[in-house]
Motif scaffolding. Structure first.
Motif, mmCIF file in Angstrom:
data_model
loop_
_atom_site.group_PDB
_atom_site.id
_atom_site.type_symbol
_atom_site.label_atom_id
_atom_site.label_comp_id
_atom_site.label_asym_id
_atom_site.label_seq_id
_atom_site.Cartn_x
_atom_site.Cartn_y
_atom_site.Cartn_z
ATOM 1 N N ILE A 156 0.843 -1.414 -0.015
ATOM 2 C CA ILE A 156 0.079 0.002 0.069
ATOM 3 C C ILE A 156 0.688 1.265 -0.047
ATOM 4 O O ILE A 156 0.782 2.314 -0.741
ATOM 5 C CB ILE A 156 -0.845 0.149 1.204
ATOM 6 N N GLN A 157 1.929 1.239 0.611
ATOM 7 C CA GLN A 157 3.001 2.506 0.839
ATOM 8 C C GLN A 157 3.578 2.645 -0.711
ATOM 9 O O GLN A 157 3.659 3.796 -0.928
ATOM 10 C CB GLN A 157 3.837 2.037 2.049
ATOM 11 N N LYS A 158 4.096 1.596 -1.105
ATOM 12 C CA LYS A 158 4.680 1.591 -2.328
ATOM 13 C C LYS A 158 3.743 2.373 -3.421
ATOM 14 O O LYS A 158 4.155 3.028 -4.200
ATOM 15 C CB LYS A 158 5.462 0.224 -2.613
ATOM 16 N N THR A 159 2.508 1.875 -3.420
ATOM 17 C CA THR A 159 1.688 2.393 -4.492
ATOM 18 C C THR A 159 1.340 3.786 -3.959
ATOM 19 O O THR A 159 1.324 4.588 -5.053
ATOM 20 C CB THR A 159 0.208 1.656 -4.256
ATOM 21 N N LEU A 160 1.125 4.241 -2.851
ATOM 22 C CA LEU A 160 0.862 5.630 -2.730
ATOM 23 C C LEU A 160 1.997 6.551 -2.896
ATOM 24 O O LEU A 160 1.709 7.510 -3.264
ATOM 25 C CB LEU A 160 0.463 5.905 -1.289
ATOM 26 N N TYR A 161 2.994 5.939 -2.576
ATOM 27 C CA TYR A 161 4.283 6.899 -2.988
ATOM 28 C C TYR A 161 4.396 7.184 -4.313
ATOM 29 O O TYR A 161 5.047 8.216 -4.875
ATOM 30 C CB TYR A 161 5.731 5.974 -2.656
ATOM 31 N N LEU A 162 3.903 6.084 -5.382
ATOM 32 C CA LEU A 162 4.183 6.577 -6.779
ATOM 33 C C LEU A 162 3.225 7.820 -7.165
ATOM 34 O O LEU A 162 3.455 8.380 -8.148
ATOM 35 C CB LEU A 162 3.584 5.130 -7.484
ATOM 36 N N LEU A 163 2.060 7.846 -6.211
ATOM 37 C CA LEU A 163 1.282 9.111 -6.559
ATOM 38 C C LEU A 163 1.440 10.392 -5.724
ATOM 39 O O LEU A 163 0.817 11.202 -5.645
ATOM 40 C CB LEU A 163 -0.013 8.354 -6.220
ATOM 41 N N LEU A 458 -2.203 19.028 2.850
ATOM 42 C CA LEU A 458 -3.581 19.195 2.330
ATOM 43 C C LEU A 458 -3.752 18.491 1.048
ATOM 44 O O LEU A 458 -4.890 18.204 0.752
ATOM 45 C CB LEU A 458 -3.742 21.075 2.198
ATOM 46 N N LYS A 459 -2.673 18.778 0.323
ATOM 47 C CA LYS A 459 -2.664 18.062 -1.084
ATOM 48 C C LYS A 459 -2.795 16.431 -0.915
ATOM 49 O O LYS A 459 -3.556 15.663 -1.584
ATOM 50 C CB LYS A 459 -1.438 18.247 -1.875
ATOM 51 N N GLY A 460 -2.255 15.850 0.141
ATOM 52 C CA GLY A 460 -2.387 14.633 0.556
ATOM 53 C C GLY A 460 -3.676 14.293 0.708
ATOM 54 O O GLY A 460 -4.322 13.214 0.491
ATOM 55 N N SER A 461 -4.490 14.943 1.648
ATOM 56 C CA SER A 461 -5.807 14.830 2.199
ATOM 57 C C SER A 461 -6.862 14.801 0.880
ATOM 58 O O SER A 461 -7.544 13.718 0.464
ATOM 59 C CB SER A 461 -6.207 15.719 3.076
ATOM 60 N N GLY A 466 -9.760 11.885 -3.447
ATOM 61 C CA GLY A 466 -10.394 11.521 -4.855
ATOM 62 C C GLY A 466 -9.566 10.202 -5.392
ATOM 63 O O GLY A 466 -10.498 9.705 -6.098
ATOM 64 N N LEU A 467 -8.425 9.917 -4.818
ATOM 65 C CA LEU A 467 -8.202 8.487 -5.067
ATOM 66 C C LEU A 467 -9.318 7.460 -4.798
ATOM 67 O O LEU A 467 -9.611 6.517 -5.486
ATOM 68 C CB LEU A 467 -6.947 8.191 -4.564
ATOM 69 N N ILE A 468 -9.890 7.428 -3.384
ATOM 70 C CA ILE A 468 -10.758 6.449 -3.072
ATOM 71 C C ILE A 468 -12.080 6.499 -3.780
ATOM 72 O O ILE A 468 -12.755 5.468 -4.481
ATOM 73 C CB ILE A 468 -10.983 6.750 -1.504
ATOM 74 N N LYS A 469 -12.278 7.627 -4.252
ATOM 75 C CA LYS A 469 -13.693 7.896 -4.841
ATOM 76 C C LYS A 469 -13.308 7.455 -6.138
ATOM 77 O O LYS A 469 -14.454 6.690 -6.833
ATOM 78 C CB LYS A 469 -14.199 9.484 -4.921
ATOM 79 N N THR A 470 -12.330 7.531 -6.841
ATOM 80 C CA THR A 470 -12.075 6.851 -8.298
ATOM 81 C C THR A 470 -12.018 5.498 -8.253
ATOM 82 O O THR A 470 -12.500 4.786 -9.140
ATOM 83 C CB THR A 470 -10.898 7.914 -8.748
#
Length: 484
Positions: A156-163, A458-461, A466-470
């Motif tokens: 999960i951390q590796k995936t989020l790091y890419l974004l 703020l950007k992360g939140s 947005g990510l979860i909704k998508t």
């Protein structure tokens, strides 16, 4: 959700502490759909009942720490911990689906680098496999399931790091200006107590008929049990001396000084008698299981639910865990006695009749009707109300709004500064509604300038939301648990 590689190990370490340190807390009975063993499925990933139990347990322990050990199951229901636990797992599964679509994976080397860096598994600063295995065993975890959970967390951390996205100077300036704004406004607080209701029987029965599944009895348990009363004997001098030699380090006074044999004698005799009582209770347990209770030993009977149990919460929970395959509970100490419990019958939860549920129906009707009426009142009066006027307030001045607690003030100001409307009303979590009319606005002279961390937060939140909704629109979410 972390956004920099340097935070990765820290994040995993924190989650590991929570995972290992949490005891298992049950939250009642639930039913499954057709998918055996799963409580939900997100895309191609199933969520098991065990994962849900651990997620709930971790959340319960976190809240219990915040409440200084005074958090209970009733509060957990009020906070919606079941939904929170499942929501966490669903969000994780959504990200894991994305990771799988990217073909991402966590190598064994990455996994071991994290595990070996954890001080809880170290001896004199070096990772120790024996300590590692023993620590997991003590927490009812196998090495396989623990490492699988860490791998999942790393993926999960590796995936989020890419974004991840960095901060820019213009973003810091823009956020600084936003944080430096102050408003002078007129406001009025509307509370549910302003609404008077007189529900009639027809309305109440209609609500019960529509939402009857929400009004259920608690499961009840019919048990029988036998009691072993304390044994009072006079141990020999040798028994007392031997006990003292084996346990002297535990026999201390209030200052921490080890008691002498003479000083500890009363404590030792009580401990030896308690040990003898427990031993006799184990014999009674075996006789009870075999159906060979001695003449004159008659089991007592009781029926209880979680709300009516006279046993302490831990024993109540153990009794509720009994079933047809394991109906007996080994001796448990209650006061100075030991009791052995046998489950005779478990009566599952059922929908309450209208009369049984009436008090709860009235409470729900009143809560929802007042909420609706309050919204109507706010909608009809926010343009013409007359209220109190504040000084210029920034979003940090939550304690300066008369009539609102600091928490309500913080919630109100956060929503006010996020609103684009000059006039309107804001509904608070407490149920209160605040009408407002912004009169003036200005930038503070000593306005707060946002740094890179504030921008990233703020950007992360926003990215997370947005990510979860998508992902929810891409990967179907199926829930098989009733009542969550």
């Amino acid at each position: 959700m972390q956004r920099h590689r340097k935070y990765l190990v820290i994040t995993i370490w924190i989650s590991t502490i929570a995972f290992i340190g949490a005891g298992f807390v049950g939250w009642g009975q639930y039913s499954y759909g057709d998918k055996a063993g799963a409580v939900a499925k997100v895309g191609d990933i199933s969520i098991t009942s065990g994962e849900l139990q651990k997620s709930y347990s971790n959340l319960f322990n976190q809240y219990n720490q915040l409440f200084q050990g005074k958090f209970d199951e009733k509060q957990a229901q009020q906070f919606g911990l079941q939904r929170q636990a499942l929501r966490q797992l669903v969000n994780q599964a959504l990200v894991l689906n994305l990771a799988n679509s990217y073909g991402l994976m966590v190598t064994d080397e990455e996994l071991w680098n994290v595990i070996k860096s954890q001080p809880v598994f170290a001896k004199e600063g070096t990772f120790d496999k024996t300590i590692y295995a023993e620590a997991l065993k003590q927490n009812n975890l196998t090495i396989k399931e623990y490492e699988a959970s860490i791998k999942k967390e790393l993926l999960i951390q590796k995936t989020l790091y890419l974004l991840a996205s960095g901060s820019k100077a213009i973003e810091e300036k823009a956020l600084g200006n936003a944080l430096g704004i102050s408003d002078k406004f007129n406001y009025k607080i509307l509370t549910p107590s302003m609404i008077t209701l007189a529900p009639n029987e027809t309305e109440l029965k209609a609500l019960w008929g529509k939402r009857s599944k929400e009004f259920k009895t608690s499961p009840s348990f019919e048990i029988s049990y036998v009691t072993q009363t304390p044994i009072t004997a006079t141990p020999s001098a040798k028994e007392i001396s031997d006990y003292y030699d084996m346990n002297r380090q535990m026999l201390k006074d209030a200052t921490g000084k080890i008691l002498t044999l003479v000083e500890a004698q009363g404590v030792i005799i009580a401990a030896l008698n308690d040990k003898a009582t427990e031993k006799e209770a184990l014999r009674l347990y075996i006789d009870y299981k075999k159906g060979a209770l001695k003449a004159g030993v008659a089991p007592q009977k009781a029926t209880f639910s979680t709300e009516t149990s006279t046993f302490d919460p831990e024993l109540t929970k153990e009794i509720m865990g009994l079933n047809d395959q394991k109906p007996f509970l080994k001796p448990r100490k209650v006061g100075n006695d030991y009791i052995i419990v046998k489950l005779e019958k478990m009566n599952p939860a059922r929908i309450k009749t209208y009369e049984e549920a009436k008090t709860d129906v009235i409470a729900l009707y009143t809560l929802e009707a007042k909420k609706t009426k309050l919204q109507e009142l706010a909608q009809n009066s926010y343009k013409t109300f007359s209220g109190s006027t504040t000084d210029f307030l920034s979003r940090t001045d939550s304690a300066k709004i008369a009539g609102l607690s600091a928490q309500e003030g913080s919630e109100f100001l956060t929503k006010l500064f996020a609103s684009k409307q000059k006039q309107g009303f804001i509904t608070l979590e407490s149920g209160n509604v605040v009408l407002y009319n912004v009169l003036e606005q200005k930038l503070l002279q000593d306005k707060t300038l946002a740094d890179a961390n504030a921008v990233l937060k703020l950007k992360g939140s926003l990215l997370d939301q947005g990510l979860i909704k998508t992902l929810e629109s891409k990967y179907p979410v199926e829930i098989y648990v009733e009542g969550i």
